[in-house]
Design an enzyme around this catalytic site. Structure first.
Site, short mmCIF file in Angstrom:
data_model
loop_
_atom_site.label_atom_id
_atom_site.label_comp_id
_atom_site.label_asym_id
_atom_site.label_seq_id
_atom_site.Cartn_x
_atom_site.Cartn_y
_atom_site.Cartn_z
N GLU A 178 -6.69 -7.30 -1.77
CA GLU A 178 -7.78 -7.61 -0.20
C GLU A 178 -7.18 -5.89 0.17
O GLU A 178 -6.31 -5.20 1.41
CB GLU A 178 -6.94 -8.17 0.23
CG GLU A 178 -7.50 -9.12 0.51
CD GLU A 178 -6.22 -10.58 1.69
OE1 GLU A 178 -7.53 -11.48 1.64
OE2 GLU A 178 -6.23 -9.93 2.35
N GLU A 370 -11.19 -15.91 -3.81
CA GLU A 370 -10.39 -16.65 -2.46
C GLU A 370 -11.33 -16.79 -1.50
O GLU A 370 -11.81 -16.38 -0.81
CB GLU A 370 -9.28 -15.31 -1.23
CG GLU A 370 -8.21 -15.55 -2.73
CD GLU A 370 -7.52 -14.49 -1.75
OE1 GLU A 370 -6.85 -14.83 -0.37
OE2 GLU A 370 -6.45 -13.16 -2.55
C1 BG6 Z 1 -5.16 -13.67 1.57
C2 BG6 Z 1 -4.24 -13.06 1.24
O1 BG6 Z 1 -5.60 -12.75 2.65
O2 BG6 Z 1 -5.57 -14.68 2.27
C3 BG6 Z 1 -3.48 -14.10 0.28
O3 BG6 Z 1 -4.72 -12.45 -0.57
C4 BG6 Z 1 -2.89 -15.03 1.26
O4 BG6 Z 1 -2.19 -13.80 -0.12
C5 BG6 Z 1 -4.59 -15.95 1.63
O5 BG6 Z 1 -2.11 -16.53 1.13
C6 BG6 Z 1 -4.63 -16.76 2.92
O6 BG6 Z 1 -3.42 -16.64 3.69
P1 BG6 Z 1 -2.36 -17.46 4.80
O7 BG6 Z 1 -1.71 -16.35 5.01
O8 BG6 Z 1 -2.61 -18.75 4.90
O9 BG6 Z 1 -1.10 -17.69 3.25
#
Ligand code: BG6
Length: 479
Positions: A178, A370
């Site tokens: 990111e 993701e």
């Molecule tokens: C993304 C990141 O922003 O979202 C991850 O690359 C992160 O590291 C994921 O865990 C989900 O966000 P969160 O805050 O719910 O863990």
């Protein structure tokens, strides 16, 4: 809510189904195996929270889910689900504890050899993020992280070390997680020690430039050292809809998106876009370029990877504009969408929008690395007496998003794979909680530090296994 799906899911042969994690959110063992401290070790409240002088016991990441000692058991469970790919990252401070040493830490290198070998044993391809939100703390404190040009050399030494070491084990690489999040989270994303409120835009964008040069140089190096490997950038995607059809709102949405597109544009097109030069000009920002930087940037990525959790709205009306809410960047809530337990709005069609937008813009293969639902899960007795989680809400979320991936495939978008975020419960990046769970596998650890660390299969575990086994065809029965 109608998510407008009209095609029978048809995922291509060889589609890379799997899951994603990051070292700092699950490994634990923060001071074992010769590892140095990283920025995460002093950030007990998550990505936007305050930092501490030294690690504190309330920092859930210090133990994580103890993947460092339990990786064999966990990878076996991923294999049971049928994963084709497993995305993880390499903790920079395990390899170069301070970041500026000349020689790497052998014990750290050996750990990832073990992890990748274990994946290969089951035919799982590792997809490796070189840097995922954890700069060695020494680089942050001594150099102010990526503000300092020297970070390019330290990062490239790290990248060269891991390319050479794992060239026979890893075919898919990502340069920075990111990368655009540095604009909102300069400490954890860019290792910048100067507090955000005191950080000048000039220094922030200079740090961005250093990361972009380092990323392009890593692409060049990867191609030289591992012929046949593929390397991509990783963007936090967040499509922005105008809050109203008023042209001012449309422009507000466009300008918001430019701030994120900037990073993909440089990685995919190999040069700074005009709208960014304008942004710099109007704010008196002058990026210091060294001779050769422009040539390095021409080494473009093989594919574009991205995270997708939510869309936002944008408006030019200051009375309606809101500060970020949601995944790091955030925006104005959309009145038509429901939201997760953590206030992240749920918009499966936004994923189709993003896939089409990136593909139209770059004509390069895309990889969704993701996507997932962070929710409160309750461990209950299963029908066979074994504890489980009845997470039909997570199944519905992922099903609706995957059906939109199928729509985008039908639109002609080239998609390499899908790795669901947090395929095993881990510590949240934004809130640093374990209570915010994404996994197909429940981990018995809680925010008060209690728990046995035992693993349990959730209902979504069996559902995802079926999706993978049928290459997505089982989704069509679930509409
Ligand atoms: C993304 C990141 O922003 O979202 C991850 O690359 C992160 O590291 C994921 O865990 C989900 O966000 P969160 O805050 O719910 O863990």
């Amino acid at each position: 809510m109608n998510h407008a799906t009209r095609t029978k899911p048809a995922f291509p042969e060889g589609f890379l189904w799997g899951g994603a994690v990051a070292a700092n959110q699950l490994e634990g063992a923060y001071n074992e195996g010769g590892k140095g401290l990283s920025t995460q070790d002093v950030a007990p409240r998550g990505i936007m929270g305050p930092i501490t002088e030294a690690p504190t016991a309330d920092n859930m990441k210090l133990i994580g889910i103890d993947f460092y000692h339990r990786y064999k058991e966990d990878i076996k469970l991923f294999a049971e689900m049928g994963f084709k790919v497993f995305r993880t990252s390499i903790a920079w401070a395990r390899i170069f504890p301070n970041g500026d040493e000349l020689e790497p830490n052998e014990e750290g290198l050996q750990f990832y050899d073990n992890v990748f070998d274990e994946c290969r044993k089951y035919g799982i391809e590792p997809l490796v993020t070189i840097s995922h939100y954890e700069t060695p703390l020494h680089l942050s404190k001594t150099y102010d992280g990526w503000v300092n040009r020297k970070l390019i050399d330290y990062y490239l030494r790290f990248a060269e070390t891991v390319f050479k070491r794992y060239k026979d084990k890893v075919n898919y690489w990502l340069t920075f997680n990111e990368i655009n999040s540095i604009l909102e989270a300069p400490f954890l994303s860019g290792g910048i020690y100067t507090p955000k409120e005191q950080l000048r835009k000039q220094d922030l964008y200079q740090a961005v430039h250093h990361e972009l040069v380092a990323s392009a140089a890593a692409v060049k190096l990867c191609h030289e050292l591992i012929p046949g490997a593929q390397i991509g950038c990783m963007i936090l995607s967040m499509p922005a809809y105008p809050l109203t059809p008023h042209p001012d709102d449309v422009i507000a949405a466009m300008e918001f998106e430019h701030k994120n597109y900037f990073f993909g544009d440089v990685h995919a097109r190999g040069r700074y876009p005009g709208y960014m030069k304008r942004y710099f000009r109007e704010r008196g920002i002058t990026i210091q370029m060294e001779p050769g930087d422009e040539d390095i940037l021409k080494h473009t990525v093989d594919f574009i990877s991205f995270s997708y959790y939510m869309s936002v709205c944008q408006t030019a009306d200051p009375a309606k504009a809101q500060a970020g809410r949601g995944n790091i960047i955030g925006g104005v809530p959309n009145p038509f969408l429901a939201e997760s337990d953590w206030g992240w709005q749920i918009d499966p069609q936004g994923l189709r929008v993003v896939l089409n937008a990136f593909y139209d813009r770059y004509q390069k293969p895309l990889f969704i690395v993701e996507n997932g639902l962070g929710a409160v899960d309750e461990l209950v007795a299963g029908d066979d007496g074994v504890p489980t989680v009845k997470d039909d809400y997570r199944i519905a979320y992922l099903r609706d998003h995957l059906l939109q991936v199928a729509e985008a495939l039908e639109d002609g978008v080239e998609i390499m794979g899908f790795t669901s975020w947090g395929c095993i419960d881990l510590v949240s990046a934004t809130s640093a909680q374990l209570k915010k769970r994404y996994g197909f596998i429940y981990v018995d650890r809680h925010d008060d530090g209690s728990g046995t660390l035992e693993r349990y299969r959730k209902q979504s575990f069996y559902w995802y296994k079926d999706v993978i086994a049928t290459n997505g065809a089982s989704l069509s029965e679930q509409r």
